[in-house]
Design a protein around this motif. Structure first.
Motif, PDB file in Angstrom:
ATOM      1  N   GLY A 127       0.841  -1.200   0.000  1.00 37.29           N
ATOM      2  CA  GLY A 127       0.000   0.000   0.000  1.00 37.29           C
ATOM      3  C   GLY A 127       0.869   1.239   0.000  1.00 37.29           C
ATOM      4  N   THR A 128       0.232   2.387   0.104  1.00 41.74           N
ATOM      5  CA  THR A 128       0.948   3.659   0.089  1.00 41.74           C
ATOM      6  C   THR A 128       2.026   3.697   1.173  1.00 41.74           C
ATOM      7  N   THR A 129       1.658   3.246   2.360  1.00 47.80           N
ATOM      8  CA  THR A 129       2.588   3.321   3.495  1.00 47.80           C
ATOM      9  C   THR A 129       3.861   2.544   3.199  1.00 47.80           C
ATOM     10  N   SER A 159       1.578   8.585   7.268  1.00 49.49           N
ATOM     11  CA  SER A 159       2.351   7.693   6.392  1.00 49.49           C
ATOM     12  C   SER A 159       3.260   8.451   5.441  1.00 49.49           C
ATOM     13  N   ASN A 209      -6.164  13.632   2.839  1.00 56.29           N
ATOM     14  CA  ASN A 209      -7.267  12.785   3.307  1.00 56.29           C
ATOM     15  C   ASN A 209      -8.182  13.515   4.286  1.00 56.29           C
ATOM     16  N   ASP A 234       2.231  11.669  -2.634  1.00 57.12           N
ATOM     17  CA  ASP A 234       1.369  10.664  -2.025  1.00 57.12           C
ATOM     18  C   ASP A 234       0.045  10.687  -2.798  1.00 57.12           C
ATOM     19  N   ALA A 236      -2.445   8.488  -2.550  1.00 58.92           N
ATOM     20  CA  ALA A 236      -3.463   7.601  -1.950  1.00 58.92           C
ATOM     21  C   ALA A 236      -4.879   8.100  -2.185  1.00 58.92           C
ATOM     22  N   GLN A 237      -5.084   9.420  -2.084  1.00 56.67           N
ATOM     23  CA  GLN A 237      -6.442   9.956  -2.215  1.00 56.67           C
ATOM     24  C   GLN A 237      -6.696  10.589  -3.579  1.00 56.67           C
ATOM     25  N   HIS A 259      -6.629  -0.498  -2.328  1.00 55.79           N
ATOM     26  CA  HIS A 259      -7.900  -0.633  -1.590  1.00 55.79           C
ATOM     27  C   HIS A 259      -8.698   0.670  -1.518  1.00 55.79           C
ATOM     28  N   LYS A 260      -8.089   1.782  -1.903  1.00 57.77           N
ATOM     29  CA  LYS A 260      -8.834   3.047  -1.906  1.00 57.77           C
ATOM     30  C   LYS A 260      -9.399   3.353  -3.292  1.00 57.77           C
TER      31      LYS A 260
HETATM   32  C1  LIG Z   1      -3.267  10.685   2.094  1.00 58.73           C
HETATM   33  C2  LIG Z   1      -2.948   9.291   2.574  1.00 58.73           C
HETATM   34  N1  LIG Z   1      -1.682   8.862   2.535  1.00 58.73           N
HETATM   35  C3  LIG Z   1      -1.346   7.625   2.935  1.00 58.73           C
HETATM   36  C4  LIG Z   1      -2.289   6.748   3.428  1.00 58.73           C
HETATM   37  C5  LIG Z   1      -1.874   5.391   3.840  1.00 58.73           C
HETATM   38  O1  LIG Z   1      -2.434   4.437   2.979  1.00 58.73           O
HETATM   39  P1  LIG Z   1      -2.368   2.889   3.332  1.00 58.73           P
HETATM   40  O2  LIG Z   1      -2.927   2.747   4.721  1.00 58.73           O
HETATM   41  O3  LIG Z   1      -3.219   2.242   2.298  1.00 58.73           O
HETATM   42  O4  LIG Z   1      -0.950   2.479   3.259  1.00 58.73           O
HETATM   43  C6  LIG Z   1      -3.606   7.159   3.507  1.00 58.73           C
HETATM   44  C7  LIG Z   1      -4.630   6.271   4.089  1.00 58.73           C
HETATM   45  O5  LIG Z   1      -5.644   6.693   4.580  1.00 58.73           O
HETATM   46  C8  LIG Z   1      -3.954   8.465   3.063  1.00 58.73           C
HETATM   47  O6  LIG Z   1      -5.210   8.899   3.101  1.00 58.73           O
END
Ligand SMILES: Cc1ncc(COP(=O)(O)O)c(C=O)c1O
Length: 439
Positions: A127-129, A159, A209, A234, A236-237, A259-260
């Motif tokens: 995942g992103t993290t 993260s 987020n 990043d 993720a969003q 998963h997002k």
């Molecule tokens: C902006 C942002 N960065 C990083 C993450 C981390 O993503 P993950 O938990 O899928 O690794 C999230 C998760 O909510 C997020 O919203």
């Protein structure tokens, strides 16, 4: 592979066979052939989780920024892989192993195309993290020196903060934090003031987020380049909502989570420009990332493969490729238009709830439907609980972004996050409960 069909009643069904073509691409063809102009009401029928009652009420799922629901084609792509192929991939061994390798490679190509990247630049992660940890540890470990600086914005998710802080502490580098304006937009003047020849990296989210605002990455890149700093984004969003083209953004690294964006959990993408990836040392070592291994030596693989030690997660990328195909098939403009409708409805509802304070911008410009707020006199857990009792799922807490919440005078907020399967009725039901709570 799948194809979608209509039975005599016109109801859509997904038919799955597993064979020689590529899950993601087969879905693209089928979906794009039949569903481009589909309405959100029809899109919803692809999401089995929406069929259930929660606490006796129809589910209004408004927690997609945490994780989205999955449509049938994604669920079937994963299940279909395990039903038949189910082999540890190898390009040269038995038939199923070869098919597994083909599907895995095809998923890489499909996901790379989704962000306009070269497939060699894709590294699969959890995942992103994990992607950020990979870059911080590998690129940061090799390149950061005592006194170097990493700039992050105050709006970053933990993260996109803690991995940089950890590598800074290991190498003697420093993490510096620039601010946001009152409407939540990045304070780029503040960022510019902090740039110096010591700045090696700027790490920012494309969409926060908490705020839901789409940051102008080219503006960040342009400034960072004035001191030859690299830029990590990043995603993720953003990748779930906004068509992302890594070349057009001009950044150097990106990470996002499957998963997002309708795909499976524990799958993600770390992307970096090819020359950067090639210069980075491996993050983990073991099988599959090296060959010609002797007692003392090993020849490292190239490209993303150098970072994929051990048996890979094959079904995850296949599921993510199916998710990309599904999003493309619905039509990104159609999704964006629907999200604007939801955004405007939500902003309208929020202005009418007494004592509701939205964090950041109160307009629909340059944003995705993610909103954080507090209500005077109503604790955040009480908001989440009251909504849950009505079958409405939202999130509450520090949003893994406490410095940002504190910037806006609170330690906790409730978050409503909508996606393509939400309706204006979901938003109106939300509004009715918030209204009752605020009185
Ligand atoms: C902006 C942002 N960065 C990083 C993450 C981390 O993503 P993950 O938990 O899928 O690794 C999230 C998760 O909510 C997020 O919203």
């Amino acid at each position: 592979m799948s194809h979608m069909d209509h039975d005599t009643s016109g109801r859509r069904t997904w038919l799955w066979t597993v064979g020689t073509t590529v899950a993601g691409l087969a879905v693209t063809r089928t979906v794009s052939g039949t569903q481009v102009a589909a309405s959100p009401v029809r899109w919803r029928t692809d999401f089995p989780a929406l069929g259930q009652l929660i606490n006796g009420k129809p589910l209004a799922y408004l927690d997609s920024a945490a994780t989205t629901l999955r449509p049938e084609p994604v669920i079937e792509a994963i299940a279909g892989y395990y039903r038949t192929i189910n082999a540890n991939p190898s390009a040269t061994l038995h038939t199923l192993a070869r098919r597994s390798a083909e599907e895995y490679a095809a998923a890489r190509t499909a996901v790379a195309r989704f962000i306009n990247a070269d497939p060699r630049e894709i590294v699969w992660t959890r995942g992103t993290t994990e992607g950020i940890n990979l870059f911080a540890s590998s690129w940061g470990g090799a390149n950061l020196r005592s006194g170097d600086e990493i700039l992050v914005s105050v709006a970053e998710h933990y993260s996109n903060w803690l991995p940089w802080r950890a590598i800074a502490r290991r190498t003697g580098a420093v993490v510096r934090v620039f601010g946001v304006h009152d409407d939540g937009r990045l304070n780029l003047e503040d960022m510019e003031r902090m740039l110096s020849p010591r700045t090696r990296l700027v790490a920012v989210s494309h969409v926060s987020n908490v705020l839901g605002l789409i940051n102008s990455i080219p503006e960040v890149v342009r400034r960072a380049r004035s001191v030859k700093a690299l830029v990590f984004v990043d995603g993720a969003q953003s990748v779930p909502h906004v068509p992302v083209d890594v070349r057009a953004l001009g950044c150097d690294f990106m990470a996002f989570s499957s998963h997002k964006m309708l795909g499976p959990m524990a799958t993600g993408v770390a992307w970096a420009r090819h020359e950067i990836l090639e210069a980075m040392p491996p993050y983990q070592t073991g099988s599959n990332m090296a060959h010609e291994v002797t007692i003392d030596e090993a020849v490292l693989e190239h490209d993303g493969q150098k970072f994929q030690a051990g048996t890979p997660n094959v079904s995850g990328p296949i599921g993510l490729a199916a998710a990309c195909a599904y999003l493309n098939g619905l039509g990104r403009p159609a999704i964006a238009e629907h999200e604007q409708t939801l955004t405007k409805r939500a902003l309208d509802v929020f202005t009418r709830v007494r004592g509701l304070k939205l964090i950041g911008s109160t307009t629909a410009d340059d944003r995705v439907p993610v909103f954080c707020f507090t209500i005077d006199g109503v604790p955040v857990p009480a908001i989440v609980k009251a909504l849950d009792e009505e079958g409405i799922a939202v999130r509450g807490g520090d949003m893994a972004a406490l410095p940002l919440l504190e910037r806006f005078g609170t330690k906790a907020a409730a978050r409503v996050s909508a996606y393509l399967y939400n309706t204006v009725q979901d938003i109106d039901r939300l509004g009715a409960v918030l209204d009752r709570l605020a009185r």
